[in-house]
Write a protein that holds these residues in place. Structure first.
Motif, mmCIF file in Angstrom:
data_model
loop_
_atom_site.group_PDB
_atom_site.id
_atom_site.type_symbol
_atom_site.label_atom_id
_atom_site.label_comp_id
_atom_site.label_asym_id
_atom_site.label_seq_id
_atom_site.Cartn_x
_atom_site.Cartn_y
_atom_site.Cartn_z
ATOM 1 N N VAL A 417 0.835 -1.201 0.000
ATOM 2 C CA VAL A 417 0.000 0.000 0.000
ATOM 3 C C VAL A 417 0.869 1.249 0.000
ATOM 4 O O VAL A 417 0.587 2.227 -0.708
ATOM 5 N N LYS A 418 1.946 1.226 0.778
ATOM 6 C CA LYS A 418 2.858 2.374 0.799
ATOM 7 C C LYS A 418 3.479 2.608 -0.582
ATOM 8 O O LYS A 418 3.609 3.756 -1.032
ATOM 9 N N ALA A 419 3.850 1.525 -1.268
ATOM 10 C CA ALA A 419 4.418 1.664 -2.609
ATOM 11 C C ALA A 419 3.378 2.171 -3.601
ATOM 12 O O ALA A 419 3.670 3.008 -4.465
ATOM 13 N N ALA A 420 2.140 1.658 -3.489
ATOM 14 C CA ALA A 420 1.072 2.117 -4.382
ATOM 15 C C ALA A 420 0.747 3.583 -4.138
ATOM 16 O O ALA A 420 0.491 4.346 -5.080
ATOM 17 N N TYR A 421 0.758 3.982 -2.874
ATOM 18 C CA TYR A 421 0.477 5.387 -2.541
ATOM 19 C C TYR A 421 1.535 6.297 -3.158
ATOM 20 O O TYR A 421 1.216 7.340 -3.734
ATOM 21 N N ARG A 422 2.794 5.922 -3.032
ATOM 22 C CA ARG A 422 3.862 6.735 -3.618
ATOM 23 C C ARG A 422 3.711 6.803 -5.142
ATOM 24 O O ARG A 422 3.941 7.847 -5.762
ATOM 25 N N GLN A 423 3.331 5.676 -5.755
ATOM 26 C CA GLN A 423 3.174 5.660 -7.204
ATOM 27 C C GLN A 423 2.062 6.602 -7.643
ATOM 28 O O GLN A 423 2.206 7.336 -8.622
ATOM 29 N N ARG A 424 0.955 6.603 -6.907
ATOM 30 C CA ARG A 424 -0.201 7.396 -7.341
ATOM 31 C C ARG A 424 -0.078 8.867 -6.971
ATOM 32 O O ARG A 424 -0.442 9.747 -7.769
ATOM 33 N N TYR A 425 0.432 9.131 -5.764
ATOM 34 C CA TYR A 425 0.412 10.510 -5.263
ATOM 35 C C TYR A 425 1.795 11.162 -5.206
ATOM 36 O O TYR A 425 1.893 12.348 -4.892
ATOM 37 N N GLY A 426 2.851 10.409 -5.483
ATOM 38 C CA GLY A 426 4.183 10.976 -5.529
ATOM 39 C C GLY A 426 4.721 11.436 -4.194
ATOM 40 O O GLY A 426 5.570 12.329 -4.143
ATOM 41 N N LYS A 427 4.215 10.845 -3.120
ATOM 42 C CA LYS A 427 4.691 11.235 -1.797
ATOM 43 C C LYS A 427 4.679 10.020 -0.882
ATOM 44 O O LYS A 427 4.047 8.997 -1.172
ATOM 45 N N ASP A 428 5.387 10.140 0.230
ATOM 46 C CA ASP A 428 5.499 9.048 1.192
ATOM 47 C C ASP A 428 4.264 9.025 2.085
ATOM 48 O O ASP A 428 3.859 10.054 2.640
ATOM 49 N N LEU A 429 3.654 7.850 2.237
ATOM 50 C CA LEU A 429 2.425 7.734 3.012
ATOM 51 C C LEU A 429 2.650 8.053 4.484
ATOM 52 O O LEU A 429 1.832 8.733 5.115
ATOM 53 N N LEU A 430 3.756 7.561 5.047
ATOM 54 C CA LEU A 430 4.033 7.823 6.454
ATOM 55 C C LEU A 430 4.180 9.314 6.717
ATOM 56 O O LEU A 430 3.621 9.861 7.677
ATOM 57 N N THR A 431 4.915 10.003 5.841
ATOM 58 C CA THR A 431 5.083 11.440 5.987
ATOM 59 C C THR A 431 3.746 12.165 5.864
ATOM 60 O O THR A 431 3.467 13.130 6.595
ATOM 61 N N ARG A 432 2.912 11.690 4.952
ATOM 62 C CA ARG A 432 1.582 12.305 4.748
ATOM 63 C C ARG A 432 0.736 12.176 6.005
ATOM 64 O O ARG A 432 0.089 13.131 6.437
ATOM 65 N N ILE A 433 0.727 11.007 6.604
ATOM 66 C CA ILE A 433 -0.092 10.791 7.801
ATOM 67 C C ILE A 433 0.449 11.604 8.976
ATOM 68 O O ILE A 433 -0.313 12.226 9.718
ATOM 69 N N LYS A 434 1.761 11.626 9.136
ATOM 70 C CA LYS A 434 2.353 12.396 10.229
ATOM 71 C C LYS A 434 2.037 13.878 10.082
ATOM 72 O O LYS A 434 1.779 14.579 11.062
ATOM 73 N N GLY A 435 2.047 14.371 8.853
ATOM 74 C CA GLY A 435 1.737 15.773 8.632
ATOM 75 C C GLY A 435 0.272 16.100 8.811
ATOM 76 O O GLY A 435 -0.087 17.243 9.090
ATOM 77 N N GLU A 436 -0.593 15.109 8.652
ATOM 78 C CA GLU A 436 -2.027 15.335 8.723
ATOM 79 C C GLU A 436 -2.571 15.224 10.146
ATOM 80 O O GLU A 436 -3.642 15.747 10.447
ATOM 81 N N THR A 437 -1.869 14.526 11.007
ATOM 82 C CA THR A 437 -2.379 14.269 12.351
ATOM 83 C C THR A 437 -1.501 14.952 13.393
ATOM 84 O O THR A 437 -0.339 15.277 13.169
#
Length: 459
Positions: A417-437
């Protein structure tokens, strides 16, 4: 066991349809299981190794072990599949050459490609083979393993003034579903206390929701989420979709059974009271647990008939026959839905998902789109669902917690899922979640490669 071929059964699904973790339970794996097994399903020691049958086009994270050798099944009867190979996997190619969303011509029903170098998945398992329950969905099943040290660590983390939240994360973040009931039982026996009640007193907010979701285990947490979605004024339809869409018949039956034993009402009754009209009918179809099993063949004549019927009920007329569409998509297996979606786009030059968006609205639109995405690519579906919980103004906190905890049960699926997220959105999923919460503690549910390596060495 009647209905199963002598060599075994299709690979067990982990939470969300991805490969289940390796089973360390049973005579061959190390420690045995306690508890009852559902009748009609093979015992857990027959489960395939961890990472098997990934169906994933996404590269594995560095340091993560590759999937093990696939389990082989009987080939289908001669002539069952035509030259265009409906339901057959596409030829493997290095990651990066595949164009996502563009299936190879005439290979309707092919799953997303496995990581480069993985052995090909065998399709065409004998019809009638039941998909086994996901890990953690057999009532009373628990790992017989000594959890004394983990129980003592949890007690020490919460004893006295203050709470060592990092210690709780270290214990709970990587615990497989079948070890959760053993930990809770050991904690109660050694300390005469309830682990869940202690956690509830010691932490708060969405971090509390994360820890309690893990301590409930995947099945009990599904039931808790359904009650949360249905109780009180209004219905949280997104949570209903999160739990019920795309589930196997075995998992759906387990969810309904535990819901009724917990709340002394049937799930069908409560959903019926909270929904109406055609949405109620759609959920009645979902809750019937009568989907085609994944072992059912993907027959081109059936796919073509479904494609024609879907077009007739939507784009080909004024007004949509909503229940016709619902009846098809709620009854078909993921492999069949994948084939239908690919064949529809091949025939009418328009994606089935876009047709559903244009023909439906509201909750029914969301539910039907999720069904198609489950069939097309569960890994990308989960990546998109996580982004949906964070996109726009404000975070859908309850949904984000539910979705993060759901994927965390299967570390291999999490990596994909992390790899798919990076492929689709061009960003790291963990970093995205940390920035959102506001809670950096979310990171324990999206384990880093170093921690995953440590976890998988135990298998």
């Amino acid at each position: 066991m009647q209905g199963y071929p002598p060599q075994g059964y299709p690979p067990q699904q982990g939470y969300g349809g991805s490969p289940a973790p390796p089973q360390k339970y049973g005579q061959q794996g190390g420690y045995p299981l306690q508890g009852q097994h559902n009748q009609g399903y093979p015992p857990p020691q027959q489960q395939p190794p961890y990472g098997q049958s990934s169906h994933s086009p996404y590269p594995q994270q560095q340091g993560y072990p590759p999937p093990q050798q696939q389990q082989q099944y009987n080939a289908p009867p001669p002539g069952q599949y035509p030259p265009q190979q409906y339901g057959a996997p596409p030829p493997q190619q290095p990651y990066g050459q595949q164009q996502y969303g563009q299936p190879p011509p005439q290979q309707y029903g092919a799953p997303p490609q496995a990581p480069y170098g993985a052995p090909p998945q065998q399709y065409g398992a004998p019809q009638g083979v039941l998909t086994p329950p996901s890990l953690g969905y057999v009532l009373g099943q628990a790992a017989q393993v000594d959890m004394s040290a983990q129980a003592d660590m949890c007690r020490k983390a919460m004893k006295g003034l203050g709470t060592d939240e990092a210690a709780l994360i270290r214990v709970l973040a990587h615990m497989p579903p079948l070890e959760i009931p053993t930990l809770k039982q050991t904690f109660s026996q050694r300390h005469r206390r309830s682990l869940e009640q202690d956690v509830e007193k010691e932490v708060s907010g969405h971090f509390e929701m994360c820890l309690l979701s893990i301590l409930r285990g995947p099945l009990q947490n599904d039931v808790w989420l359904l009650n949360k979605a249905l109780k009180g004024a209004g219905t949280n339809e997104a949570l209903l979709n999160e739990v019920l869409i795309g589930r196997s018949n075995a998992d759906m039956k387990a969810i309904k059974q535990v819901y009724q034993s917990t709340y002394h009402r049937t799930l069908e009754h409560d959903v019926r009271d909270d929904t109406s009209a055609k949405t109620e009918r759609m959920f009645s179809m979902i809750l019937s647990a009568s989907r085609q099993e994944e072992s059912a063949p993907v027959l081109p004549q059936s796919v073509d008939a479904d494609v024609t019927e879907l077009h007739r009920a939507t784009e080909a007329k004024i007004g949509t026959e909503q229940l016709t569409v619902c009846a098809i998509l709620t009854n078909r297996s993921d492999s069949q839905i994948r084939a239908i979606a690919q064949a529809y786009e091949h025939k009418y030059r328009r994606s089935l998902e876009k047709v559903l968006v244009s023909e439906f609205a509201g909750h029914m639109e969301d539910a039907l789109v999720q069904m198609v995405r489950c069939g097309a690519d569960r890994i990308m579906r989960d990546a998109m669902a996580l982004e949906d919980a964070m996109a726009g103004l404000g975070t859908k906190d309850d949904l984000l917690v539910a979705r993060v905890v759901k994927i965390h049960w299967n570390p291999y699926h999490t990596q994909q899922v992390k790899a798919a997220y990076r492929q689709r959105y061009g960003k790291d999923l963990l970093t995205r979640i940390k920035g959102e919460t506001r809670y950096v503690k979310f990171r324990f549910t999206l384990t880093l490669s170093k921690k995953i390596n440590k976890l998988t060495r135990n298998y």
